[in-house]
Write a protein that holds these residues in place. Structure first.
Motif, PDB file in Angstrom:
ATOM      1  N   ILE A 240       0.870  -0.989   0.305  1.00 38.52           N
ATOM      2  CA  ILE A 240      -0.245  -0.562   0.268  1.00 38.52           C
ATOM      3  C   ILE A 240       1.249   1.210   0.455  1.00 38.52           C
ATOM      4  CG2 ILE A 240      -1.731   1.045   1.301  1.00 38.52           C
ATOM      5  CD1 ILE A 240      -2.755  -1.379   2.498  1.00 38.52           C
ATOM      6  N   SER A 241       0.230   2.604  -0.857  1.00 42.92           N
ATOM      7  CA  SER A 241       1.190   3.490  -1.384  1.00 42.92           C
ATOM      8  C   SER A 241       0.846   4.307  -0.082  1.00 42.92           C
ATOM      9  CB  SER A 241       1.501   3.764  -2.312  1.00 42.92           C
ATOM     10  OG  SER A 241       1.895   2.727  -3.061  1.00 42.92           O
ATOM     11  N   LEU A 257       0.779   1.823  11.112  1.00 44.70           N
ATOM     12  CA  LEU A 257       1.305   2.179   9.523  1.00 44.70           C
ATOM     13  C   LEU A 257       1.470   3.137   9.244  1.00 44.70           C
ATOM     14  CD1 LEU A 257      -2.359   2.158   8.774  1.00 44.70           C
ATOM     15  CD2 LEU A 257      -1.050  -0.046   7.693  1.00 44.70           C
ATOM     16  N   THR A 258       1.867   4.356   9.882  1.00 45.55           N
ATOM     17  CA  THR A 258       2.998   5.437   9.597  1.00 45.55           C
ATOM     18  C   THR A 258       4.770   4.742   9.588  1.00 45.55           C
ATOM     19  OG1 THR A 258       2.651   6.571  11.302  1.00 45.55           O
ATOM     20  CG2 THR A 258       1.119   6.791   9.496  1.00 45.55           C
ATOM     21  N   GLY A 259       4.216   4.122  11.138  1.00 44.87           N
ATOM     22  CA  GLY A 259       6.119   3.553  11.090  1.00 44.87           C
ATOM     23  C   GLY A 259       6.123   3.028  10.551  1.00 44.87           C
ATOM     24  N   ARG A 260       5.482   1.966   8.996  1.00 46.47           N
ATOM     25  CA  ARG A 260       6.096   0.677   7.928  1.00 46.47           C
ATOM     26  C   ARG A 260       6.248   1.944   7.270  1.00 46.47           C
ATOM     27  NH1 ARG A 260       2.596  -5.228   8.587  1.00 46.47           N
ATOM     28  NH2 ARG A 260       3.156  -4.899  11.073  1.00 46.47           N
ATOM     29  N   GLY A 261       5.831   3.243   6.978  1.00 42.75           N
ATOM     30  CA  GLY A 261       6.140   4.100   5.789  1.00 42.75           C
ATOM     31  C   GLY A 261       5.040   4.381   5.162  1.00 42.75           C
ATOM     32  N   VAL A 262       3.588   3.752   5.479  1.00 43.58           N
ATOM     33  CA  VAL A 262       2.547   4.379   4.602  1.00 43.58           C
ATOM     34  C   VAL A 262       1.820   5.422   4.746  1.00 43.58           C
ATOM     35  CG1 VAL A 262       0.314   3.001   3.842  1.00 43.58           C
ATOM     36  CG2 VAL A 262       2.112   1.778   5.035  1.00 43.58           C
TER      37      VAL A 262
END
Length: 288
Positions: A240-241, A257-262
């Protein structure tokens, strides 16, 4: 219908009254607004608000003059019912998604009700010269067909009336012949472990092809889909981008999610909150 066993119907709080209504509909299969208004000694307007709240929670389905029970034997609700759920959130997510589309692109959209909102906002923008939309959604194709500057490509396959979609492998070959910049995909469920998932394998299968074909996958999922498991995964989290959702998405999962770069983008209820109507997840959460 008889009144509540304890106390006057006037004394029943809204949430308690709604629970009573949900049980009545589940037990009898249906209920009329007029009967419920008499039973609880409130106005028909109040009962309609109760039914709207319960439909939003997927406890029942509103019908002309009342409500009917949901058929739990089906894996998904019919399209016209789902279209009414979280309508305001879908409207705003659709506007935010349409703002990410650039003229000259080729984009793909699934048959979700949120994708239909994206399509309507794309159409409303008006000034297109060459935008190509690939979809398996009958309602989306109908919405956009014939609009100046838009080319609509419909995937082939079997028509599913529940989702007003086309599924199967007949349309897969199209993706090998075109370049797709963005995929806008709704979901029945969204968890960190499973990613985006759908209620049926048939829908998930065609969405997997969309994910594979697109350079960017943009999830368009309101808060009711978060932390909810669904039957078939079509896009793992690391594919997911961008996630477009409403501001009430669960904080812990947003941060994960933001921690995973999403890139998680929260669409606020107040469109004036930010230019373009979108807050970043970090900006929104830091204000809490």
């Amino acid at each position: 219908m008889t009144g509540p066993a304890n106390g006057s119907p006037r004394d029943v709080f809204a949430r308690e009254r709604q629970e009573h209504i949900a049980r009545i509909v589940e037990e009898h299969g249906r209920a009329r607004v007029a009967d419920l208004a008499r039973r609880f000694d409130v106005s028909a307007v109040t009962i309609r608000k109760d039914l709207l709240a319960l439909e939003t929670e997927q406890r029942l389905v509103r019908a002309h003059g009342g409500a009917i029970a949901i058929d739990r034997s089906r894996p998904e609700l019919a399209f016209d019912i789902r279209e009414r759920l979280q309508a305001d959130e879908k409207l705003r997510i659709g506007a935010a998604a349409a703002a990410l589309v650039s003229d000259g692109e080729s984009i793909v959209m699934d048959a979700s009700t949120t994708a239909l909102s994206v399509a309507r906002h794309i159409k409303a923008r008006g000034a297109w010269s060459q935008l190509t939309i690939i979809t398996n959604g009958l309602r989306i194709a109908s919405e956009l067909a014939g609009h100046p500057g838009l080319t609509v490509l419909m995937l082939g396959g079997r028509v599913r009336w529940e989702a007003l979609s086309v599924v199967g492998q007949l349309g897969d070959g199209l993706f090998s012949r075109i370049n797709v910049q963005k995929a806008f995909l709704g979901a029945a469920g969204f968890t960190l472990e499973s990613g985006l998932a759908d209620a049926t394998e048939e829908e998930a299968q065609i969405k997997r092809s969309m994910v594979t074909a697109a350079r960017e996958v943009i999830a368009i999922v309101d808060r009711t889909k978060w932390e909810r498991a669904a039957f078939a995964t079509f896009c793992p989290t690391d594919k997911i981008s961008i996630v477009l959702t409403d501001a009430d998405a669960p904080d812990a999962m947003v941060r994960a999610l933001t921690g995973r770069g999403v890139d998680v983008r929260l669409v606020p209820s107040d469109r004036a909150a930010e230019p373009g109507g979108i807050d970043s997840a970090d900006a929104t959460r830091s204000a809490l």
